[in-house]
Design an enzyme around this catalytic site. Structure first.
Site, PDB file in Angstrom:
ATOM      1  N   SER A 178       0.815  -1.211   0.000  1.00 56.65           N
ATOM      2  CA  SER A 178       0.000   0.000   0.000  1.00 56.65           C
ATOM      3  C   SER A 178       0.848   1.259   0.000  1.00 56.65           C
ATOM      4  CB  SER A 178      -0.945  -0.004   1.213  1.00 56.65           C
ATOM      5  OG  SER A 178      -1.690   1.182   1.261  1.00 56.65           O
ATOM      6  N   GLU A 179       2.015   1.207   0.637  1.00 49.81           N
ATOM      7  CA  GLU A 179       2.876   2.393   0.640  1.00 49.81           C
ATOM      8  C   GLU A 179       3.191   2.832  -0.789  1.00 49.81           C
ATOM      9  OE1 GLU A 179       5.340   1.961   4.827  1.00 49.81           O
ATOM     10  OE2 GLU A 179       6.187   1.071   3.016  1.00 49.81           O
ATOM     11  N   HIS A 180       3.520   1.878  -1.651  1.00 48.92           N
ATOM     12  CA  HIS A 180       3.807   2.209  -3.049  1.00 48.92           C
ATOM     13  C   HIS A 180       2.533   2.533  -3.825  1.00 48.92           C
ATOM     14  CE1 HIS A 180       8.074   1.477  -3.205  1.00 48.92           C
ATOM     15  NE2 HIS A 180       7.950   0.270  -2.674  1.00 48.92           N
TER      16      HIS A 180
END
Length: 486
Positions: free
Chosen positions: A207-209
């Protein structure tokens, strides 16, 4: 209908907003002299820095939850972090994560040239797993476990590979242990051991990316005032310095709460605290023991400068990540070579300190539920400052105007279960259907919300839990499904 919420953390505040939009008369009882729970500030001499959560993940979910609670997007400001963050290894290597996948591929080729195909597979398969996890688990609650154990859910669950650890899953994508650590350390955001937390938590590094890492202008804890203003605008009763000593029940029905002011009767009671503490005020037999999440030692600094070349978020890895995690989660000792998270928001926000000055927050994962005397660890803390100075903030000691320290002992005094900073641990049998649910006991009108309640920790996830709680309460009241944002 009248409802009492015990605890004014983010789950309690959001729960009150969701319920009040449906005409429920809500009263919040908060034992402290402020709302917000772990979402708060350290403030000193014109400096202000978040005391608790700092990394804003799942921004679309955060905004959606605030929208549905009636909070205008004009009341807060999210800023995308670019880069997402940097990871510094003890061998001198630095790996930086970016929101743009083309730049990320360039970084992979530069730092880990043999890992590009593994990263592509990680992102492709992560997208599939995220959609499954979000729809089947984050957006569902399982107060009735039979609703979970369906053939369809089991198929979805197996695709999330819960029988593997996050670290084991990452080893299928990346050969280099440093890169494995870069994509498994995120379980530490919720106090979990990457070598044992189930692979479903790999959704976080994906999710960070995919969705980005964000910063909330003024500090994450500035969200508390936004919510508090809306609570007051709606006339929701907020009782500060009001400790609930007992939840009153008759048979299988909860009838109210007891405080120093006496008994108050309610049609429903919502507990917003670390779940294991509920039994002590409910007079409920303890049928299950829980394992706390990791603890944290937190160092807060006021600086006489801003490190303008630094990233907002940085990780300083030790020389042996696996050994570090064993110290924290198995050996239960002061980590010999710890990983350090550093947060320097002054790079993008000059409202946090006097002109020309800055703030710095550092978090070190440490064991919870120990007898370690954290007040007698000055030499160890001095070594941490040396690491910070050598690896990320040159000349740091000369820039420090003040420093404050928080330890697992402080967390336990505040009310966090056994000094764990993130509720109960995100282990396999404390996740999903195995985690306490929004309706935790077979009592007609008792509910729960918070980091220890499904779907789990992290501000947007706790908000989602508050929404699930409100929907369950309203469904119980009406006998049919209700959308709290309808």
């Amino acid at each position: 209908m009248k409802a009492a919420i015990i605890g004014g953390g983010i789950g309690g505040m959001m729960g009150a907003l969701f319920l009040s939009r449906q005409g429920i008369d809500v009263t919040i009882y908060e034992k402290e002299n402020r709302l917000g729970g772990r979402l708060s500030f350290i403030e000193r001499g014109g400096f202000r820095i978040d005391e608790g959560p700092t990394i804003v993940l799942l921004p679309e979910m955060l905004q959606q939850m605030l929208d549905e609670a009636g909070i205008s997007r004009h009341d807060y400001e999210l800023t995308a972090c670019d880069p997402l963050y940097s990871i510094h290894y003890r061998d001198g290597l630095t790996y930086t994560k970016y929101p743009d996948l083309n730049r990320q591929m360039e970084e992979i080729q530069r730092v880990f040239p043999n890992e590009a195909e593994g990263f592509k597979r990680f992102m492709k398969e992560g997208k599939m797993r995220f959609e499954i996890g979000k729809q089947a688990f984050l957006e569902q609650e399982f107060s009735n476990p039979r609703e979970f154990w369906t053939r369809n859910n089991l198929r979805k669950l197996l695709k999330l590979k819960p029988y593997q650890s996050v670290q084991k899953l990452m080893s299928a994508y990346f050969r280099d242990e440093r890169l494995q650590a870069a994509y498994s350390l995120q379980t530490l955001y919720i106090g979990g051991d990457p070598f044992h937390a189930p692979a479903m938590y790999s959704l976080v590094p994906f999710s960070e990316h995919e969705h980005g890492v964000f910063y909330l202008k003024g500090g994450y804890a500035s969200l508390v005032k936004v919510l508090e203003r809306e609570l007051e605008r709606r006339g929701i009763s907020i009782q500060l310095n009001s400790n609930v000593a007992k939840i009153i029940k008759t048979g299988q029905r909860v009838t109210g709460v007891e405080t120093a002011e006496g008994e108050q009767h309610y049609d429903a009671v919502i507990f917003n605290g670390d779940f294991p503490h509920l039994t002590s005020i409910l007079d409920q037999p303890v049928k299950r023991s829980f394992v706390p999440s990791s603890g944290c030692v937190l160092l807060y600094f006021g600086l006489n400068r801003v490190y303008k070349e630094a990233n907002v978020h940085q990780f300083l890895m030790g020389g042996n990540f696996a050994g570090n995690m064993k110290d924290v989660f198995e050996r239960k000792q002061v980590p010999e070579d710890p990983a350090i998270y550093a947060f320097h928001p002054s790079v993008i926000d000059d409202s946090l300190a006097p002109a020309g000055k800055g703030v710095l927050y550092t978090l070190i994962p440490v064991p919870s539920d120990t007898s370690i005397d954290w007040k007698n660890q000055r030499d160890w803390i001095d070594q941490l400052i040396t690491r910070l100075e050598q690896d990320a903030f040159p000349g740091l000691r000369e820039t420090i105007e003040w420093m404050e320290i928080r330890s697992p002992g402080d967390a336990e005094t505040f009310g966090l279960f056994k000094g764990g900073s993130f509720g109960i641990a995100p282990s396999l049998f404390q996740s999903g259907v195995f985690r306490p649910q929004v309706k935790p006991y077979p009592l007609e009108n008792l509910y729960a919300v918070g980091a220890s309640i499904h779907p789990g920790g992290g501000i947007p996830i706790v908000m989602q839990g508050a929404r699930l709680m409100a929907e369950q309460l309203l469904q119980d009241r009406s006998g049919k499904g209700v959308n709290v944002h309808a």
